[in-house]
Design an enzyme around this catalytic site. Structure first.
Site, PDB file in Angstrom:
ATOM      1  N   THR A  98       0.857  -1.192   0.000  1.00 36.89           N
ATOM      2  CA  THR A  98       0.000   0.000   0.000  1.00 36.89           C
ATOM      3  C   THR A  98       0.887   1.235   0.000  1.00 36.89           C
ATOM      4  OG1 THR A  98      -1.824  -1.144   1.098  1.00 36.89           O
ATOM      5  CG2 THR A  98      -1.784   1.254   1.294  1.00 36.89           C
ATOM      6  N   VAL A 100       2.273   5.153   0.089  1.00 35.91           N
ATOM      7  CA  VAL A 100       2.194   6.453   0.762  1.00 35.91           C
ATOM      8  C   VAL A 100       1.926   7.513  -0.302  1.00 35.91           C
ATOM      9  CG1 VAL A 100       3.678   8.189   1.878  1.00 35.91           C
ATOM     10  CG2 VAL A 100       3.614   5.840   2.757  1.00 35.91           C
ATOM     11  N   ILE A 134       4.818  -1.180   3.033  1.00 37.58           N
ATOM     12  CA  ILE A 134       4.537   0.239   2.803  1.00 37.58           C
ATOM     13  C   ILE A 134       5.343   0.682   1.591  1.00 37.58           C
ATOM     14  CG2 ILE A 134       4.872   2.571   3.734  1.00 37.58           C
ATOM     15  CD1 ILE A 134       2.518   1.108   5.035  1.00 37.58           C
ATOM     16  N   LYS A 135       4.644   1.175   0.582  1.00 40.34           N
ATOM     17  CA  LYS A 135       5.313   1.596  -0.655  1.00 40.34           C
ATOM     18  C   LYS A 135       5.706   3.062  -0.573  1.00 40.34           C
ATOM     19  CE  LYS A 135       4.238   0.186  -5.026  1.00 40.34           C
ATOM     20  NZ  LYS A 135       3.338  -0.058  -6.156  1.00 40.34           N
ATOM     21  N   LEU A 136       6.951   3.320  -0.907  1.00 37.69           N
ATOM     22  CA  LEU A 136       7.485   4.684  -0.907  1.00 37.69           C
ATOM     23  C   LEU A 136       8.268   4.900  -2.193  1.00 37.69           C
ATOM     24  CD1 LEU A 136       8.886   4.210   2.652  1.00 37.69           C
ATOM     25  CD2 LEU A 136       7.341   6.106   2.145  1.00 37.69           C
TER      26      LEU A 136
END
Length: 320
Positions: A98, A100, A134-136
């Site tokens: 998911t 950011v 967590i995708k950044l």
């Protein structure tokens, strides 16, 4: 030469296959291990008829969190990304990625705060951290955010990765996983050179991911390499053996419909190289500046994700 099993089934024997979509039906059909979403895929998913209940739920929830209209939109957008993630986690045995908000790509502390918020929303729904990535964006600031989150036990997927400098900095930061892009690199070279046809093994995106994979294994980095952004199955087949590949439903369909033999192209070698001193921020920025393709594609990727995030927020605003 053909094989009795599909190319997709053969690929799954040597590489963890991940679905690059927010579409539950497509995920159920192809049975990937994990799934990845991004603002563009969420926008697409939020427009599907079978997701309208989730859209309404996210808006209703946002109204209970704040009286401020702007904050309600932000909360609703975060909630829909998590609600879609929760639906996907009912189907995949592994992890959901998911993302950011791309507008935070140059703000380390705001990215960390947003990651904490997304993780808390998943945790409240009974999902443990080991099922979430967590995708950044792989900006210096995004990589630094990931470094801190990893130390807290929150695993990250560093995306919009186009250069060796980005890949090296991510591994040195202890990122759980990177998503080096293949097709978007090819797009840039086609436009830049005017050359339209590349053999799959000469595809600049394939060459980039191959060199990153080999470097990681040689250096003994544990960061997972997950090739992303494919334009055709030729690119995917050239990366058979990569740790993970995230593939759109359309290309999974093509692989499922072919029984040609899949040959493993990438194999992890023994770690024999001594690790170099970590890249400094100055070195990272210089190497990025020396790479016009990576600089342009990273900036464009952030802009395009932002455009789709804003479109999604507009949809939600109309319902608030």
């Amino acid at each position: 030469m053909t094989n009795s099993s599909s190319q997709l089934a053969q690929l799954k024997q040597m590489t963890t296959v991940v679905a690059d979509t927010g579409d539950i039906e497509a995920i159920a059909k192809f049975q990937p291990q994990d799934a990845t979403t991004n603002p563009s895929l969420l926008l697409k998913a939020a427009s599907l008829p079978n997701y309208q209940g989730l859209v309404k739920d996210s808006v209703a929830w946002a109204k209970t969190q704040s009286d401020n209209a702007e904050q309600q939109v932000i909360d609703a957008a975060d909630k829909i990304s998590v609600l879609i993630g929760l639906e996907i986690l009912k189907i995949v045995p592994g992890r959901i990625s998911t993302e950011v908000d791309a507008r935070l790509s140059f703000d380390t502390s705001a990215s960390i705060t947003k990651a904490h918020k997304l993780i808390a929303m998943y945790n409240e729904a009974g999902i443990s951290n080991d099922r979430i990535l967590i995708k950044l964006a792989s900006t210096w600031e995004g990589i630094k955010a990931a470094e801190q989150l990893e130390q807290e036990g929150i695993n990250c997927n560093l995306t919009l990765l186009f250069s060796f400098a980005q890949a090296r900095a991510c591994a040195e930061a202890g990122a759980y996983l990177i998503s080096p892009f293949v097709g978007r690199i090819l797009d840039w070279y086609k436009k830049d050179t005017g050359r339209n046809d590349y053999a799959s093994n000469e595809d600049p995106g394939v060459v980039s991911v191959t060199s990153i994979f080999n470097y990681y294994k040689l250096q003994g980095f544990n960061t997972v390499v997950m090739g992303a952004s494919f334009r055709n199955i030729g690119e995917i087949l050239e990366l058979a053996g990569c740790d993970r590949l995230t593939i759109s439903p359309q290309l999974m369909e093509e692989l499922a419909n072919s029984t040609d033999t899949v040959i493993q192209k990438l194999t992890a070698c023994e770690a024999t190289a001594e690790k170099e001193a970590a890249l400094s921020q100055a070195e990272f920025r210089w190497q990025m500046n020396e790479d016009p393709m990576a600089t342009e594609k990273l900036a464009e990727g952030i802009r395009n994700f932002t455009i789709d995030q804003v479109k999604l927020e507009k949809q939600l605003t109309d319902l608030l």
